[in-house]
Design an enzyme around this catalytic site. Sequence first.
Site, PDB file in Angstrom:
ATOM      1  N   SER A   1       0.782  -1.241   0.000  1.00 40.87           N
ATOM      2  CA  SER A   1       0.000   0.000   0.000  1.00 40.87           C
ATOM      3  C   SER A   1       0.810   1.285   0.000  1.00 40.87           C
ATOM      4  O   SER A   1       0.224   2.368  -0.109  1.00 40.87           O
ATOM      5  CB  SER A   1      -0.971   0.016   1.187  1.00 40.87           C
ATOM      6  OG  SER A   1      -2.073  -0.814   0.918  1.00 40.87           O
TER       7      SER A   1
ATOM      8  N   LYS B   1       0.198   3.764  -2.727  1.00 43.00           N
ATOM      9  CA  LYS B   1      -0.821   4.815  -2.685  1.00 43.00           C
ATOM     10  C   LYS B   1      -0.211   6.216  -2.677  1.00 43.00           C
ATOM     11  O   LYS B   1      -0.873   7.181  -3.052  1.00 43.00           O
ATOM     12  CB  LYS B   1      -1.730   4.611  -1.465  1.00 43.00           C
ATOM     13  CG  LYS B   1      -2.630   3.379  -1.570  1.00 43.00           C
ATOM     14  CD  LYS B   1      -3.496   3.213  -0.336  1.00 43.00           C
ATOM     15  CE  LYS B   1      -4.548   2.123  -0.510  1.00 43.00           C
ATOM     16  NZ  LYS B   1      -4.000   0.759  -0.472  1.00 43.00           N
TER      17      LYS B   1
ATOM     18  N   SER C   1      -5.921   3.215   4.548  1.00 44.82           N
ATOM     19  CA  SER C   1      -5.417   2.419   3.416  1.00 44.82           C
ATOM     20  C   SER C   1      -6.542   1.789   2.606  1.00 44.82           C
ATOM     21  O   SER C   1      -6.447   0.646   2.149  1.00 44.82           O
ATOM     22  CB  SER C   1      -4.460   1.325   3.914  1.00 44.82           C
ATOM     23  OG  SER C   1      -3.540   0.975   2.905  1.00 44.82           O
TER      24      SER C   1
END
Length: 408
Positions: free
Chosen positions: A108, A111, A165
């Site tokens: 993640s 991102k 997230s």
Amino acid sequence: MAVKIVAALSATLLLVTGVPASAAARAEIPCPKPKIAKPSAPPRPTPPEENAEQMAVGGEDLATHGLIVPDGAKSPPAVTATTWMVADLDTGEVLGACGPHVHQTPASVQKILLAATAIGSLDPDKQVTVVRSDLDIEPGSSAVGLVVGGKYPISTLWLGLLLNSGNDAANALARMAGGGGADGVKKTVNGMNELAASLGAYQTHAVTPSGLDGKGQFTSAYDLALIARVCFANGDFRKYVLTRSAQMPAQKKPKASGFQFQNENKLIYNYEGALGGKTGFTTLARHSYVGAAERGGRRLVVTLLGAEARPQRGWEQGAALLDWGFAQPAGSSVGSLVTPEEVAASAKAPETEAEAAPVTDETVPTAQTGSPRGLSVAAALSVAVLLALAPLLLLLTQRRKRRLAQRR
């Protein structure tokens, strides 16, 4: 003449061994790691073949799979992260690293590349209606709880992405940044890759906007620092990642209650001067982390990939490396974060050199032999030295092949 010989040697070492001359001559130093019992995990994906020139972006000393720290610096803390880097967000100095350009899977922390690509183009006050494809995420993966047909401010989606997230928020933001249509996510992922290339983040290739695993998706500790530098230059990003909790608004159609969600990055609660960052985990990628902090007028960023959660979680490993970084004197560095301007200039340089290169008798091969009509003294000396170094070149090539075979 001597300069030409050295240049020829360096070029040949780069061609034959795949690493710059200075890196080839330097033995790699293992990164400090604690002894742990690693949990079972899927086999790591086979990374792309390494590009020697790209491995040396930011400085030849960074072209290593091992540890690189300034001369005289204390040994950094032992962490489970497979690769990591500490850099100065403002000066671009790289204070230390472990395998900074080695390909890893992002999870993640991907991102932040989505944020770097889209945060400046989306109006934070605009309302977005969630569609079914926004919720097309891997079952059991992290989601902030969007509902199909629900209407949310883009600012709330950014908070859902960076605090919790949310992979559902990642899809919705990517779709909107790509025009809002069915191909919006694809367009944004293409934009993420274009931005990465323009920053000099050459080990980065995005397949998903969220960091959910995808075939061919990679990044590196160095690349994440380049991307983080863009993110922390944005005021909205800095505000979002320091937000401790946020409210998801209730929805009338379809009916859904509102709720509060919290920032999962424990650095902001426990580290003096924390500026925020992003956590990440998939079973394949293991733990990844990006975090930044400010002390004594210095803003440092830490990036780490391929870590385990014991004996320290990702943010704790990041905190330990930040402590080590802040203990280094100002001006200490082993390389630098390249700027987009430097990347653009280096891309133009080969074209300029090719256009300007004069054609001479020494560069035109003869019809009979296909070799230059005459070697200059410097070139002849270069050939002689290279022939003398042939055994060394062979040894380095064999070592490189063994390292590649071991990594695979």
